[in-house]
Scaffold this motif. Structure first.
Motif, PDB file in Angstrom:
ATOM      1  N   PHE A   1       0.845  -1.194   0.000  1.00 23.41           N
ATOM      2  CA  PHE A   1       0.000   0.000   0.000  1.00 23.41           C
ATOM      3  C   PHE A   1       0.881   1.245   0.000  1.00 23.41           C
ATOM      4  O   PHE A   1       2.018   1.216   0.456  1.00 23.41           O
ATOM      5  CB  PHE A   1      -0.906   0.028   1.246  1.00 23.41           C
ATOM      6  CG  PHE A   1      -1.877  -1.105   1.324  1.00 23.41           C
ATOM      7  CD1 PHE A   1      -3.138  -0.995   0.751  1.00 23.41           C
ATOM      8  CD2 PHE A   1      -1.532  -2.287   1.968  1.00 23.41           C
ATOM      9  CE1 PHE A   1      -4.035  -2.048   0.816  1.00 23.41           C
ATOM     10  CE2 PHE A   1      -2.422  -3.346   2.038  1.00 23.41           C
ATOM     11  CZ  PHE A   1      -3.676  -3.229   1.461  1.00 23.41           C
TER      12      PHE A   1
ATOM     13  N   SER B   1      -7.084   8.867  -2.666  1.00 20.04           N
ATOM     14  CA  SER B   1      -7.340   7.905  -3.738  1.00 20.04           C
ATOM     15  C   SER B   1      -8.462   8.427  -4.624  1.00 20.04           C
ATOM     16  O   SER B   1      -8.983   9.527  -4.419  1.00 20.04           O
ATOM     17  CB  SER B   1      -7.677   6.533  -3.146  1.00 20.04           C
ATOM     18  OG  SER B   1      -8.749   6.634  -2.229  1.00 20.04           O
TER      19      SER B   1
ATOM     20  N   VAL C   1      -6.506  -1.457 -11.126  1.00 24.94           N
ATOM     21  CA  VAL C   1      -7.190  -1.373  -9.832  1.00 24.94           C
ATOM     22  C   VAL C   1      -7.081   0.038  -9.246  1.00 24.94           C
ATOM     23  O   VAL C   1      -5.996   0.638  -9.257  1.00 24.94           O
ATOM     24  CB  VAL C   1      -6.584  -2.392  -8.838  1.00 24.94           C
ATOM     25  CG1 VAL C   1      -7.173  -2.207  -7.441  1.00 24.94           C
ATOM     26  CG2 VAL C   1      -6.820  -3.812  -9.332  1.00 24.94           C
ATOM     27  N   ARG C   2      -8.196   0.524  -8.728  1.00 29.36           N
ATOM     28  CA  ARG C   2      -8.220   1.814  -8.044  1.00 29.36           C
ATOM     29  C   ARG C   2      -8.876   1.649  -6.671  1.00 29.36           C
ATOM     30  O   ARG C   2      -9.761   0.810  -6.489  1.00 29.36           O
ATOM     31  CB  ARG C   2      -8.987   2.860  -8.862  1.00 29.36           C
ATOM     32  CG  ARG C   2      -8.386   3.133 -10.248  1.00 29.36           C
ATOM     33  CD  ARG C   2      -7.021   3.772 -10.133  1.00 29.36           C
ATOM     34  NE  ARG C   2      -6.408   4.052 -11.427  1.00 29.36           N
ATOM     35  CZ  ARG C   2      -5.486   3.284 -11.997  1.00 29.36           C
ATOM     36  NH1 ARG C   2      -5.083   2.169 -11.390  1.00 29.36           N
ATOM     37  NH2 ARG C   2      -4.963   3.625 -13.160  1.00 29.36           N
ATOM     38  N   ASP C   3      -8.424   2.476  -5.725  1.00 29.60           N
ATOM     39  CA  ASP C   3      -8.985   2.499  -4.377  1.00 29.60           C
ATOM     40  C   ASP C   3      -9.974   3.663  -4.338  1.00 29.60           C
ATOM     41  O   ASP C   3      -9.569   4.823  -4.412  1.00 29.60           O
ATOM     42  CB  ASP C   3      -7.848   2.711  -3.371  1.00 29.60           C
ATOM     43  CG  ASP C   3      -8.332   2.868  -1.942  1.00 29.60           C
ATOM     44  OD1 ASP C   3      -9.513   2.561  -1.679  1.00 29.60           O
ATOM     45  OD2 ASP C   3      -7.533   3.294  -1.090  1.00 29.60           O
TER      46      ASP C   3
ATOM     47  N   HIS D   1      -9.893   2.049   1.368  1.00 30.38           N
ATOM     48  CA  HIS D   1      -9.784   0.589   1.341  1.00 30.38           C
ATOM     49  C   HIS D   1     -10.934  -0.014   0.540  1.00 30.38           C
ATOM     50  O   HIS D   1     -11.578  -0.981   0.967  1.00 30.38           O
ATOM     51  CB  HIS D   1      -9.759   0.008   2.763  1.00 30.38           C
ATOM     52  CG  HIS D   1      -8.413   0.070   3.408  1.00 30.38           C
ATOM     53  ND1 HIS D   1      -7.254  -0.348   2.778  1.00 30.38           N
ATOM     54  CD2 HIS D   1      -8.019   0.496   4.634  1.00 30.38           C
ATOM     55  CE1 HIS D   1      -6.225  -0.180   3.583  1.00 30.38           C
ATOM     56  NE2 HIS D   1      -6.654   0.329   4.719  1.00 30.38           N
TER      57      HIS D   1
ATOM     58  N   GLU E   1     -10.835  -1.196  -2.963  1.00 28.38           N
ATOM     59  CA  GLU E   1     -10.177  -1.498  -4.235  1.00 28.38           C
ATOM     60  C   GLU E   1     -11.116  -2.263  -5.172  1.00 28.38           C
ATOM     61  O   GLU E   1     -11.751  -3.246  -4.777  1.00 28.38           O
ATOM     62  CB  GLU E   1      -8.917  -2.320  -3.999  1.00 28.38           C
ATOM     63  CG  GLU E   1      -7.798  -1.536  -3.323  1.00 28.38           C
ATOM     64  CD  GLU E   1      -6.530  -2.348  -3.219  1.00 28.38           C
ATOM     65  OE1 GLU E   1      -6.056  -2.843  -4.265  1.00 28.38           O
ATOM     66  OE2 GLU E   1      -6.017  -2.498  -2.088  1.00 28.38           O
ATOM     67  N   ARG E   2     -11.173  -1.783  -6.403  1.00 26.59           N
ATOM     68  CA  ARG E   2     -11.960  -2.435  -7.455  1.00 26.59           C
ATOM     69  C   ARG E   2     -11.214  -2.292  -8.774  1.00 26.59           C
ATOM     70  O   ARG E   2     -10.586  -1.264  -9.029  1.00 26.59           O
ATOM     71  CB  ARG E   2     -13.344  -1.792  -7.618  1.00 26.59           C
ATOM     72  CG  ARG E   2     -14.267  -1.857  -6.407  1.00 26.59           C
ATOM     73  CD  ARG E   2     -14.779  -3.263  -6.146  1.00 26.59           C
ATOM     74  NE  ARG E   2     -15.834  -3.284  -5.135  1.00 26.59           N
ATOM     75  CZ  ARG E   2     -15.642  -3.193  -3.822  1.00 26.59           C
ATOM     76  NH1 ARG E   2     -14.415  -3.039  -3.341  1.00 26.59           N
ATOM     77  NH2 ARG E   2     -16.653  -3.226  -2.976  1.00 26.59           N
ATOM     78  N   THR E   3     -11.302  -3.311  -9.632  1.00 36.04           N
ATOM     79  CA  THR E   3     -10.795  -3.125 -10.991  1.00 36.04           C
ATOM     80  C   THR E   3     -11.749  -2.204 -11.733  1.00 36.04           C
ATOM     81  O   THR E   3     -12.934  -2.085 -11.384  1.00 36.04           O
ATOM     82  CB  THR E   3     -10.680  -4.451 -11.754  1.00 36.04           C
ATOM     83  OG1 THR E   3     -11.998  -4.974 -12.010  1.00 36.04           O
ATOM     84  CG2 THR E   3      -9.855  -5.489 -10.979  1.00 36.04           C
TER      85      THR E   3
ATOM     86  N   ARG F   1      -2.129  -0.281 -10.331  1.00 36.27           N
ATOM     87  CA  ARG F   1      -2.898  -0.377  -9.083  1.00 36.27           C
ATOM     88  C   ARG F   1      -2.553   0.782  -8.161  1.00 36.27           C
ATOM     89  O   ARG F   1      -1.385   1.134  -7.988  1.00 36.27           O
ATOM     90  CB  ARG F   1      -2.594  -1.700  -8.376  1.00 36.27           C
ATOM     91  CG  ARG F   1      -3.224  -1.835  -6.987  1.00 36.27           C
ATOM     92  CD  ARG F   1      -2.962  -3.222  -6.388  1.00 36.27           C
ATOM     93  NE  ARG F   1      -3.381  -3.282  -4.987  1.00 36.27           N
ATOM     94  CZ  ARG F   1      -2.547  -3.272  -3.946  1.00 36.27           C
ATOM     95  NH1 ARG F   1      -1.229  -3.261  -4.146  1.00 36.27           N
ATOM     96  NH2 ARG F   1      -3.004  -3.312  -2.706  1.00 36.27           N
ATOM     97  N   TYR F   2      -3.605   1.383  -7.579  1.00 37.85           N
ATOM     98  CA  TYR F   2      -3.441   2.364  -6.502  1.00 37.85           C
ATOM     99  C   TYR F   2      -4.080   1.780  -5.248  1.00 37.85           C
ATOM    100  O   TYR F   2      -5.179   1.225  -5.306  1.00 37.85           O
ATOM    101  CB  TYR F   2      -4.160   3.679  -6.804  1.00 37.85           C
ATOM    102  CG  TYR F   2      -3.748   4.396  -8.069  1.00 37.85           C
ATOM    103  CD1 TYR F   2      -2.458   4.310  -8.581  1.00 37.85           C
ATOM    104  CD2 TYR F   2      -4.659   5.206  -8.746  1.00 37.85           C
ATOM    105  CE1 TYR F   2      -2.092   4.990  -9.726  1.00 37.85           C
ATOM    106  CE2 TYR F   2      -4.307   5.893  -9.894  1.00 37.85           C
ATOM    107  CZ  TYR F   2      -3.023   5.782 -10.382  1.00 37.85           C
ATOM    108  OH  TYR F   2      -2.672   6.460 -11.515  1.00 37.85           O
ATOM    109  N   ALA F   3      -3.424   1.949  -4.116  1.00 40.18           N
ATOM    110  CA  ALA F   3      -4.001   1.487  -2.849  1.00 40.18           C
ATOM    111  C   ALA F   3      -3.348   2.253  -1.709  1.00 40.18           C
ATOM    112  O   ALA F   3      -2.123   2.250  -1.567  1.00 40.18           O
ATOM    113  CB  ALA F   3      -3.790  -0.008  -2.667  1.00 40.18           C
TER     114      ALA F   3
END
Length: 340
Positions: free
Chosen positions: A141, A182, A217-219, A248, A250-252, A283-285
Motif C-alpha cells: 500500500f 485515492s 485497480v483503483r482504491d 480501502h 479497491e476495485r478493478t 494499481r493504486y491502494a
C-alpha cells in the motif's frame, strides 16, 4: 470570523467541499475561487450562491497580480487549494497547461499566502504521485513514506506542487499541510471521468469504453469522506505533514463498470474494450493509518453503499450532467451575474 479560500471550488471535489463547509461552519466566510475552465461548473454551487457566508470569485490562480490583490483585499485565514488540471488523458495531450496551473499556480498562491500571513495552507494532492503498485502484491500500500514515482505529466505536476509546499514550510516556516487521496466518486463528478461517464452512457444505451482489459485497480473514496478528512487536517493536522486519505475500496475498472451496469439493469454487451492509455498505472491502494491514528478519521462509506447512492444522485440530477454534455453549463456564469 474565520475566512477560508477554496480554490477550484467549482470543480468536483472542491464543489463538494464548498457545500460541506458552508453547511458545517455557518460562522465561517467561505470564498470560492475558480477560473471556470472546462471542468469548472457554477451550477454545482447553485444552492449555496445566495448563502450569507459564501462568495464566488472568478479568477485564475496562475494570474499573480490578480491573486496578490485578492489576498490583500480578503485577508484569508485558511487556504485550501483544489485548483488543478486533473485529467490524465488531457495531460498526455497537453502537458504545458498542467505545469502552468498545477505548479506555477500553486507557487503563486504560496507567495500570496506567505505575504499575508495565512494561518494554514492546505494542498490537496493525489495518490498518483506515488506511481503504481503491482497487481500481484495485494499486501503493498502507499504510505506517506512511499517515494514519489510519477507516471504522467499530471502526476508529475502534482508531485512538483507538493514539493514546493514542503519547501516553503522548511524555508519560510509556512503552515503547510498536504493530503493525498485515492480516486474520488460521488455527486457533481464531471462526466468525462470513469464513473459518471459510464453512468451517463449506460443510461443512453451507448457503448462503455474500457481501457485495455479493465484490470487496472483503483482504491475508491467517496467525496464526502474526503471532505471530512480535509476538514480534520486543516484544523488539527500537524504543520508540515502529509496525510494519505483512502477508503480501502479497491476495485478493478471492469468491476466498477459491471457494478454500474448491474445497478442500472443494463447489459454487459455495452462494454467496449479500447486501446490502453499510455503509461497506464496498474494499481493504486492507500494506507490511511496516519489519518485514523492521529486524527480519528473513519470513512462513512464503503464502495457498495456509496456507488448506489451516487448512481441515484445521477438519476435524480439528469439536468446537471446533461447540461455539461450539451455544453449549456458554460452559460450559467453569465446568467448568474448579468444583473449583479
Amino acid at each position: 470570523m474565520m475566512k477560508v479560500l477554496v480554490t477550484g471550488g467549482a470543480g468536483f471535489i472542491g464543489g463538494n467541499f464548498v457545500h460541506y463547509m458552508v453547511d458545517k461552519y455557518p460562522n465561517y466566510n467561505i470564498v470560492c475561487l475558480d477560473a471556470l475552465t472546462y471542468a469548472g461548473n457554477l451550477e454545482t454551487l447553485e444552492s449555496v450562491m445566495d448563502k450569507e457566508n459564501f462568495k464566488f470569485v472568478k479568477g485564475d490562480i496562475a494570474d499573480r497580480e490578480f491573486i496578490n490583490d485578492l489576498f490583500k483585499t480578503e485577508a484569508f485565514d485558511l487556504v485550501v487549494n483544489f485548483a488543478a488540471e486533473s485529467h490524465v488523458d488531457r495531460s498526455i495531450e497537453d502537458p504545458g497547461v498542467f505545469l502552468t496551473t498545477n505548479v506555477i499556480g500553486t507557487q503563486i498562491l504560496l507567495d500570496a499566502a506567505k505575504k499575508t500571513d495565512v494561518k494554514r495552507f492546505h494542498q490537496v494532492s493525489t495518490d498518483e504521485v506515488y506511481g503504481d503498485l503491482p497487481l500481484d502484491r495485494p499486501d503493498l500500500f502507499f504510505t506517506e513514506e512511499t517515494p514519489l514515482h510519477t507516471s504522467s505529466p499530471y502526476s508529475a505536476s502534482k508531485a512538483s506542487a507538493d514539493l514546493l509546499c514542503l519547501a516553503y514550510h522548511r524555508t519560510f516556516k509556512m503552515p503547510i499541510t498536504i493530503s493525498r487521496c485515492s480516486n474520488n466518486y460521488g455527486p457533481y463528478h464531471f462526466p468525462e471521468k470513469l464513473i459518471p461517464l459510464m453512468i451517463s452512457r449506460a443510461l443512453n444505451d451507448e457503448s462503455l469504453p474500457v481501457y485495455g482489459t479493465g484490470e487496472n485497480v483503483r482504491d475508491w473514496l467517496h467525496v464526502y469522506d474526503h471532505c471530512t478528512a480535509i476538514d480534520l487536517i486543516m484544523h488539527d493536522g500537524r504543520v508540515g505533514e502529509v496525510y494519505n486519505v483512502g477508503g480501502h475500496n479497491e476495485r478493478t475498472n471492469l468491476e466498477v463498470v459491471k457494478t454500474i451496469l448491474r445497478e442500472l439493469d443494463k447489459p454487459e454487451s455495452l462494454i467496449a474494450y479500447v486501446k490502453d492509455r499510455a503509461g497506464h498505472d496498474m494499481r493504486y491502494a492507500i494506507d490511511p493509518t496516519k489519518m485514523e491514528s492521529e486524527l480519528g478519521w473513519k470513512p462513512k462509506y464503503n464502495f457498495d453503499s456509496g456507488i448506489k447512492e451516487t448512481i441515484e444522485w445521477y438519476l435524480d440530477n439528469k439536468d446537471w450532467w446533461q447540461h455539461i454534455i450539451s455544453g449549456e453549463y458554460k452559460d450559467y456564469y453569465e446568467k448568474q451575474y448579468k444583473n449583479r
